[in-house]
Design a protein around this motif. Structure first.
Motif: not given
Length: 237
Positions: A16-19, A53-62, A73-80
């Motif tokens: 997530k940090a790298e994304i 977990r990355l997929e569930a949080q919207g950072f990645a998609r299969s 826009g994944a990098r802008y999903r940091a706030f959780q």
């Protein structure tokens, strides 16, 4: 099993940090699970859980047959703010600190811009709280509806989206604060919170911007104080 979960958490946080930093760019295909397992020296099970977990949080998609890709826009999903985080009292206190500033200004805008429908929605939420006051979870849900009505009264959709994002996490159930306290303590809590809400509502009805801000600030400060005191008691107890 506990170690596997810990490794998955570590790998998730690293990816997530790298994304978020852009090291793994939007649209980039993640390495295969086998490759990640080899380079990170973890099992495929750990990789599978971290990627899920990355997929569930919207950072990645299969993508069927193509692999897993970083979302645009994944990098802008940091706030959780997750339910798991809010099982810890310290995290609740931090969220309340943030809400103090946001809800103070939100109430002021609501006082300036509200219409009759907004006032009716706030009053309906107040009635709902009174009807379900014996059920802490239902009461917290009705409490969240009251704050959503204020957010909508600002006529600024970003406030409503933020309150909607927090959802039930917006209002810590009182059974966390009161724990094993007797029924009288719960009754006192409900009466106190109702009075705080009524002060906010009255100021908004009057379109008293300063009064609404002051009432909202007082309400959030009191909530913050209650949970901070509980945290101190648990630490020293």
């Amino acid at each position: 099993m506990a170690r596997a979960v810990s490794l998955a958490d570590e790998l998730y946080d690293k990816l997530k940090a790298e994304i978020i930093s852009g090291t793994i760019a939007p649209g980039t295909r993640l390495p295969s699970q086998k490759s990640i397992a080899t380079t990170q020296e973890v099992s495929r099970t750990v990789v599978r859980e971290a990627v899920a977990r990355l997929e569930a949080q919207g950072f990645a998609r299969s993508r069927q047959g193509s692999g897993v890709f970083v979302t645009e826009g994944a990098r802008y999903r940091a706030f959780q703010v997750t339910r798991e985080e809010l099982s810890e009292l310290g995290e609740i206190v931090r969220l309340l600190e943030m809400r103090l500033a946001i809800e103070t200004e939100m109430a002021g805008l609501a006082a300036a811009r509200r219409d009759q429908a907004d006032v009716d929605a706030m009053r309906a939420a107040m009635r709902q709280m009174a009807e379900v006051c014996e059920d802490p979870a239902a009461y917290a849900s009705a409490d969240a509806q009251f704050h959503m009505a204020i957010a909508q009264a600002t006529k600024n959709p970003y406030f409503a989206r933020f309150i909607d994002f927090l959802g039930i996490r917006l209002v810590p159930p009182r059974n966390l604060y009161l724990r094993d306290q007797p029924g009288e303590a719960h009754d006192h809590y409900v009466a106190k919170v109702r009075a705080e809400h009524e002060a906010i509502l009255a100021a908004i009805v009057r379109m008293d911007i300063t009064g609404a801000r002051d009432a909202a600030r007082h309400h959030m400060t009191e909530s913050l104080s209650r949970h901070s005191e509980l945290g101190a008691a648990m630490t020293t107890g």
